[in-house]
Design a protein around this motif. Sequence first.
Motif, mmCIF file in Angstrom:
data_model
loop_
_atom_site.group_PDB
_atom_site.id
_atom_site.type_symbol
_atom_site.label_atom_id
_atom_site.label_comp_id
_atom_site.label_asym_id
_atom_site.label_seq_id
_atom_site.Cartn_x
_atom_site.Cartn_y
_atom_site.Cartn_z
ATOM 1 N N ASN A 22 45.985 0.170 -16.617
ATOM 2 C CA ASN A 22 45.593 -1.248 -16.566
ATOM 3 C C ASN A 22 44.822 -1.618 -17.824
ATOM 4 O O ASN A 22 45.373 -1.392 -18.919
ATOM 5 C CB ASN A 22 44.964 -1.676 -15.233
ATOM 6 N N GLN A 39 42.578 1.844 -19.302
ATOM 7 C CA GLN A 39 42.363 2.328 -17.950
ATOM 8 C C GLN A 39 43.597 3.111 -17.541
ATOM 9 O O GLN A 39 44.719 2.577 -17.573
ATOM 10 C CB GLN A 39 42.141 1.142 -17.004
ATOM 11 N N TRP A 47 47.069 2.563 -9.242
ATOM 12 C CA TRP A 47 45.661 2.688 -9.608
ATOM 13 C C TRP A 47 45.025 3.858 -8.849
ATOM 14 O O TRP A 47 45.388 4.135 -7.708
ATOM 15 C CB TRP A 47 44.951 1.368 -9.282
ATOM 16 N N MET A 50 39.908 6.495 -12.392
ATOM 17 C CA MET A 50 40.187 6.017 -13.743
ATOM 18 C C MET A 50 39.690 6.952 -14.842
ATOM 19 O O MET A 50 38.586 7.486 -14.783
ATOM 20 C CB MET A 50 39.576 4.637 -13.945
ATOM 21 N N PHE A 79 35.450 3.394 -15.861
ATOM 22 C CA PHE A 79 35.981 2.030 -15.835
ATOM 23 C C PHE A 79 35.972 1.438 -17.250
ATOM 24 O O PHE A 79 35.660 2.108 -18.232
ATOM 25 C CB PHE A 79 35.141 1.169 -14.878
ATOM 26 N N SER A 80 36.279 0.151 -17.334
ATOM 27 C CA SER A 80 36.477 -0.488 -18.642
ATOM 28 C C SER A 80 35.211 -0.570 -19.488
ATOM 29 O O SER A 80 34.093 -0.541 -18.971
ATOM 30 C CB SER A 80 37.043 -1.896 -18.441
ATOM 31 N N ARG A 147 29.908 -4.499 -14.397
ATOM 32 C CA ARG A 147 30.782 -3.629 -15.192
ATOM 33 C C ARG A 147 31.374 -4.281 -16.447
ATOM 34 O O ARG A 147 31.181 -5.442 -16.729
ATOM 35 C CB ARG A 147 31.912 -3.117 -14.316
ATOM 36 N N ASP A 148 32.136 -3.468 -17.159
ATOM 37 C CA ASP A 148 32.976 -3.843 -18.295
ATOM 38 C C ASP A 148 32.172 -4.292 -19.520
ATOM 39 O O ASP A 148 32.384 -5.389 -20.061
ATOM 40 C CB ASP A 148 33.979 -4.948 -17.891
ATOM 41 N N GLU A 199 35.408 -10.426 -14.656
ATOM 42 C CA GLU A 199 35.580 -9.084 -15.205
ATOM 43 C C GLU A 199 35.820 -9.161 -16.716
ATOM 44 O O GLU A 199 36.182 -10.208 -17.256
ATOM 45 C CB GLU A 199 36.795 -8.394 -14.546
ATOM 46 N N CYS A 200 35.656 -8.044 -17.370
ATOM 47 C CA CYS A 200 36.062 -7.854 -18.775
ATOM 48 C C CYS A 200 35.716 -9.008 -19.715
ATOM 49 O O CYS A 200 36.603 -9.611 -20.329
ATOM 50 C CB CYS A 200 37.558 -7.582 -18.841
ATOM 51 N N TYR A 261 45.948 -10.174 -18.598
ATOM 52 C CA TYR A 261 44.666 -10.000 -17.925
ATOM 53 C C TYR A 261 43.785 -9.004 -18.656
ATOM 54 O O TYR A 261 44.284 -8.100 -19.344
ATOM 55 C CB TYR A 261 44.880 -9.523 -16.478
ATOM 56 N N ALA A 262 42.476 -9.178 -18.487
ATOM 57 C CA ALA A 262 41.476 -8.213 -18.967
ATOM 58 C C ALA A 262 41.543 -8.016 -20.477
ATOM 59 O O ALA A 262 41.100 -6.999 -20.995
ATOM 60 C CB ALA A 262 41.639 -6.865 -18.254
HETATM 61 C C1 FRU Z 1 39.859 -5.238 -14.411
HETATM 62 C C2 FRU Z 1 39.113 -4.119 -13.743
HETATM 63 C C3 FRU Z 1 37.755 -3.933 -14.380
HETATM 64 C C4 FRU Z 1 37.432 -2.495 -14.080
HETATM 65 C C5 FRU Z 1 38.788 -1.850 -14.155
HETATM 66 C C6 FRU Z 1 38.989 -0.726 -13.198
HETATM 67 O O1 FRU Z 1 41.234 -5.166 -14.265
HETATM 68 O O2 FRU Z 1 38.985 -4.374 -12.351
HETATM 69 O O3 FRU Z 1 36.780 -4.845 -13.948
HETATM 70 O O4 FRU Z 1 36.523 -1.950 -14.978
HETATM 71 O O5 FRU Z 1 39.744 -2.857 -13.898
HETATM 72 O O6 FRU Z 1 40.190 -0.062 -13.437
#
Ligand code: FRU
Length: 477
Positions: A22, A39, A47, A50, A79-80, A147-148, A199-200, A261-262
């Motif tokens: 991801n 990821q 998933w 990670m 994670f990210s 996170r991220d 996120e991210c 995304y992300a």
């Molecule tokens: C975004 C996310 C992040 C997280 C990661 C986990 O797609 O949910 O917020 O760090 O993926 O794999």
Amino acid sequence: VTVGDNDYRPDFHFTPQKKWMNDPNGMVYYAGEYHLFYQYNPNESVWGPMHWGHAISKDLVNWEELPIALYPDNLGNIFSGSIVVDNNNTSGFKSGSESPLVAVFTHQNPENNKQTQSLAYSNDKGRTWTKYENNPVLVNNDKADFRDPKVSWHEGTQKWVMVLAVGDEIMFYTSSNLKNWVYKNSFGKNVGAHGGVWECPDLFKIKDANGQETWALLVSINPGGPNGGSGTQYFLGDFDGETFTSSQAETLWLDYGTDNYAGVTWSNEPNNRNLFMGWMSNWSYAQNVPTYSYRSAMTFPRTLHWEKNNGKSIIVSKLPTEMIYAIGGKVVENNNAGSRFELLNDETLGEGKFYLETTIDFSVINEAKIEWGNKSSSVVIKYNKIKGELILNRAESGYKFNNLNSNILKCPYVLPDSNQFKINMLVDKSSMEIFLNDGERVITALVFPLAPFKNLEITANEEIQFIEQIKINKLSK
Ligand code: FRU
């Protein structure tokens, strides 16, 4: 027809050789190489626990996959996060003669889902990584989603800045050594879209065509995207090293498609570009798409620019077209295509990979349609000038992978006074990235055709000359 994984594996987009991917992570340029971490679950094509996968490229088209960079440990899964080049060795992690790379990422404890921020560093061009012995460096204050981290150096204050996604807002932290972080401010409570968790994030300076600068904050949100599921919104404003402010009233989307995304930008980009890449999928169906040995691709890289458009500040996204010309041979060009354009069973599109540029004159028509496909299925883009709306219909595009109920993607767009409608579209085996009027709108979407798309047709609601120009580049590596 049986369609195998590799019929869908894109040629011009990064995919892992095997298993699940991801978010793009830790994108950094260093010593002549563009690094992409991501990821990664090396055990399954869905998933799971990670890791950070790793790939490098010199040209952003051809990628070499390297061994996994970060494995889960006793603090949790990886994670990210992001990577910076610590030029002044503020962290003290330098052991050789070159600046160390420092990764700042989220540790996720799988037992209670607690999230903390940690460090790892490399002194060998990103080939091997050592986790910091005093991890984590920033602990959870009981918020579930924490996170991220995206870290960058702020010139004005001579400090590192971390933007962190916390619930459905963004928190700003600063540090002088990457190890001790001080909370400064939050942003987002009363602005933007809040249909899901944030996120991210990414925070960077962005320039307009005259070189004038402002600040941009990207925020991915899931669910609550513009066409369902995952999406990325952004805010333009000011940042003084501690506080981000924005007078933006509207929610703005970086991409109206379902499949970007992300995404964040590269750190230490050598040409000072805001070079962006996103995960080309959507949490609503990513784990169910019909590829099995591997899952997910990244978008093609894009550059982000600031533009004032009808008095409004927006981000425009552009494909680095010189890269595309380098992978394509120009095969069809028509500067006066007229009232209809058609390619039937055409070799140019034969492998389902092409780059189309066309300009349509909407002063003589109200609606135009671009359709490409085969006998049994197709994808249709329709723009209606009166409705001020672009619609992409992928309902009959082949394999039904989409449980999102968003096969019809809508994108509001009012034409400029020139009535000019220009489309740049990069089509790979299972994706399309559509850029409208030099990136004022972008739509990225996946499709899984059951046979290659060999037909292309551009028509309008009237039989009149409306196509100003067409170029199609057949793409091959
Ligand atoms: C975004 C996310 C992040 C997280 C990661 C986990 O797609 O949910 O917020 O760090 O993926 O794999």
